[in-house]
Design a protein around this motif. Structure first.
Motif, mmCIF file in Angstrom:
data_model
loop_
_atom_site.group_PDB
_atom_site.id
_atom_site.type_symbol
_atom_site.label_atom_id
_atom_site.label_comp_id
_atom_site.label_asym_id
_atom_site.label_seq_id
_atom_site.Cartn_x
_atom_site.Cartn_y
_atom_site.Cartn_z
ATOM 1 N N UNK A 112 0.849 -1.194 0.000
ATOM 2 C CA UNK A 112 0.000 0.000 0.000
ATOM 3 C C UNK A 112 0.882 1.240 0.000
ATOM 4 N N UNK A 113 0.241 2.402 0.021
ATOM 5 C CA UNK A 113 1.000 3.653 0.060
ATOM 6 C C UNK A 113 1.791 3.771 1.355
ATOM 7 N N UNK A 114 1.331 3.102 2.405
ATOM 8 C CA UNK A 114 2.039 3.166 3.686
ATOM 9 C C UNK A 114 3.174 2.160 3.773
ATOM 10 N N UNK A 115 2.995 0.984 3.183
ATOM 11 C CA UNK A 115 4.004 -0.070 3.334
ATOM 12 C C UNK A 115 5.037 -0.087 2.214
ATOM 13 N N UNK A 116 4.729 0.483 1.056
ATOM 14 C CA UNK A 116 5.667 0.511 -0.066
ATOM 15 C C UNK A 116 5.478 1.800 -0.854
ATOM 16 N N UNK A 117 6.194 2.848 -0.402
ATOM 17 C CA UNK A 117 5.994 4.176 -0.995
ATOM 18 C C UNK A 117 6.479 4.266 -2.429
ATOM 19 N N UNK A 118 7.336 3.325 -2.847
ATOM 20 C CA UNK A 118 7.810 3.358 -4.227
ATOM 21 C C UNK A 118 6.683 3.154 -5.230
ATOM 22 N N UNK A 119 5.588 2.520 -4.804
ATOM 23 C CA UNK A 119 4.447 2.359 -5.709
ATOM 24 C C UNK A 119 3.883 3.727 -6.079
ATOM 25 N N UNK A 120 3.715 4.588 -5.070
ATOM 26 C CA UNK A 120 3.216 5.932 -5.354
ATOM 27 C C UNK A 120 4.227 6.719 -6.175
ATOM 28 N N UNK A 121 5.515 6.571 -5.855
ATOM 29 C CA UNK A 121 6.540 7.308 -6.589
ATOM 30 C C UNK A 121 6.549 6.903 -8.065
ATOM 31 N N UNK A 122 6.419 5.601 -8.319
ATOM 32 C CA UNK A 122 6.529 5.103 -9.689
ATOM 33 C C UNK A 122 5.269 5.342 -10.510
ATOM 34 N N UNK A 123 4.103 5.332 -9.837
ATOM 35 C CA UNK A 123 2.848 5.364 -10.590
ATOM 36 C C UNK A 123 1.955 6.566 -10.300
ATOM 37 N N UNK A 124 2.185 7.238 -9.158
ATOM 38 C CA UNK A 124 1.315 8.334 -8.769
ATOM 39 C C UNK A 124 0.066 7.887 -8.033
ATOM 40 N N UNK A 125 -0.125 6.569 -7.903
ATOM 41 C CA UNK A 125 -1.333 6.039 -7.271
ATOM 42 C C UNK A 125 -1.128 5.857 -5.774
ATOM 43 N N UNK A 126 -2.051 6.408 -4.987
ATOM 44 C CA UNK A 126 -2.022 6.272 -3.536
ATOM 45 C C UNK A 126 -2.885 5.074 -3.152
ATOM 46 N N UNK A 127 -2.247 3.932 -2.980
ATOM 47 C CA UNK A 127 -2.969 2.684 -2.750
ATOM 48 C C UNK A 127 -3.408 2.561 -1.299
ATOM 49 N N UNK A 128 -4.699 2.360 -1.109
ATOM 50 C CA UNK A 128 -5.241 2.155 0.233
ATOM 51 C C UNK A 128 -5.146 0.683 0.607
ATOM 52 N N UNK A 129 -5.514 -0.188 -0.329
ATOM 53 C CA UNK A 129 -5.405 -1.637 -0.146
ATOM 54 C C UNK A 129 -4.198 -2.139 -0.932
ATOM 55 N N UNK A 130 -3.691 -3.337 -0.598
ATOM 56 C CA UNK A 130 -2.518 -3.866 -1.301
ATOM 57 C C UNK A 130 -2.733 -3.987 -2.804
ATOM 58 N N UNK A 131 -1.736 -3.585 -3.554
ATOM 59 C CA UNK A 131 -1.749 -3.686 -5.010
ATOM 60 C C UNK A 131 -0.424 -4.273 -5.471
ATOM 61 N N UNK A 132 -0.354 -4.635 -6.742
ATOM 62 C CA UNK A 132 0.881 -5.150 -7.330
ATOM 63 C C UNK A 132 1.329 -4.179 -8.411
#
Length: 372
Positions: free
Chosen positions: A12-32
């Motif tokens: 999620x945005x809290x557990x893996x901030x690189x997801x938001x950095x790479x995609x711009x998406x602020x994930x609330x639930x786990x994503x891949x």
């Protein structure tokens, strides 16, 4: 045929901030999330697809759901199926994962794919902030500054009775000051997992949150590190104050810590090593024959690094401690020397700064005043 290699992120945005950095998406639930060169994919719950497409639009991300990957109803909610399905969809057989990747998921993936744990930063560009990122950090830092002003104001307005600080007919406590800080930063679009308001002997522990009544004449370390709710970026600010008259010893320590910060800031410019500000702070304490002791049961003195990067994480690269890497324009980090004496108190002064082409500037300004 050359084998493809890609960065795999899960969380999620809290557990893996690189997801938001790479995609711009602020994930609330786990994503891949999968990144391979300029290609990026996200697998999100169906209910999040429209939001993910909107937030990731400028990052050129292909957003998928479990249904898009042709999963059965049984497997639509399982991350391992999402991950394997995405890798097969993208034709990827070898991935690099971050050190804190979910262990169980990595174990399962190794049965079918080559999995390598990254030994360096996955997105080294995070160390150089864009103009948009700088704006986000400034907002969080401004909230910290306003909250600090409100915190100091209530401490400065407290009456002194029998060595304690009083707000009206009740003792002023760390909890009360922290409540004011929380309320302030929330009003400026930020949240905080914690805030430090540590007085007296509690201030000798750099990360003690602080509790109970605050005393007159004793140092109070206030460390505010808010996260902007919308952007996810952090600010970080610390001041140390005393209500009443401090001892000559602690007045001198405060003055020296302030001098250490000024000397450290003087070394913040492109081309200097990241370790230079820390060395400058250490030399300041040595000049006054102040010796740090790590050997005892309770470490004493300047017991932490001079600073850390700030961005999507409150503590991220670069670190201002023992590094020969160069400071670069666009770095954002704290400069926060401190001095701590177990059983007595502590002093820390911290600002978050942006490295410019010729030096540095504060992300937001906040008054420094010891006696209030």
């Amino acid at each position: 045929m050359k084998e493809k290699k890609a960065i795999l992120l899960v969380g999620t945005a809290d557990t893996e901030v690189n997801i938001q950095y790479a995609t711009g998406f602020h994930a609330v639930d786990p994503v891949v999330c999968l990144c391979c060169g300029k290609k990026k994919w996200l697998v999100v719950p169906a209910m999040e697809k429209l939001r993910a497409m909107s937030e990731s639009l400028s990052h050129n991300v292909k957003v998928l759901t479990p249904s898009d990957l042709k999963f059965s109803t049984k497997n639509k909610g399982r991350l391992i199926q999402w991950t394997e399905g995405l890798l097969n969809f993208a034709g990827i057989s070898s991935v690099v994962i971050p050190p804190f990747f979910p262990a169980g998921l990595a174990f399962e993936l190794k049965k079918k794919f080559r999995v390598q744990v990254a030994e360096t930063q996955l997105f080294s560009d995070r160390e150089i902030k864009t103009s948009e990122e700088i704006k986000h950090i400034i907002k969080a830092q401004q909230a910290a500054c306003i909250a600090m002003e409100n915190a100091v104001k209530i401490i400065a307005g407290a009456k002194i009775k029998k060595s304690f600080l009083w707000e009206g007919n009740r003792k002023l406590t760390s909890e009360r000051v922290r409540e004011i800080i929380f309320q302030t930063i929330f009003g400026y679009g930020c949240i905080a997992k914690d805030v430090i308001v540590a007085g007296g002997y509690q201030a000798a522990d750099p990360h003690c949150s602080g509790s109970g009544p605050l005393k007159a004449g004793k140092t109070i370390v206030i460390d505010i590190f808010p996260r902007h709710r919308e952007s996810g970026y952090w600010g970080d600010l610390t001041r140390t104050v005393v209500r009443g008259t401090p001892s000559d010893k602690w007045q001198k320590i405060y003055d020296i810590v302030l001098e250490a910060q000024k000397n450290a800031l003087a070394k913040v410019k492109p081309g200097n090593t990241l370790g230079a500000p820390h060395m400058a702070a250490e030399e300041t304490f040595k000049k006054y024959n102040m010796k740090t002791d790590f050997a005892g049961e309770k470490p004493k003195g300047f017991v932490h690094g001079t600073g850390h990067g700030v961005g999507l994480e409150i503590h991220e690269a670069p670190s201002l401690f023992g590094s020969d890497k160069k400071i670069r324009a666009g770095n954002v980090f704290t400069v926060e020397p401190g001095w701590y004496e177990p059983g007595e108190g502590g002093v820390r002064i911290e600002d978050t700064v942006l490295v410019t082409n010729t030096g540095w500037r504060f992300m937001a300004t906040c008054k420094k005043q010891f006696c209030v």
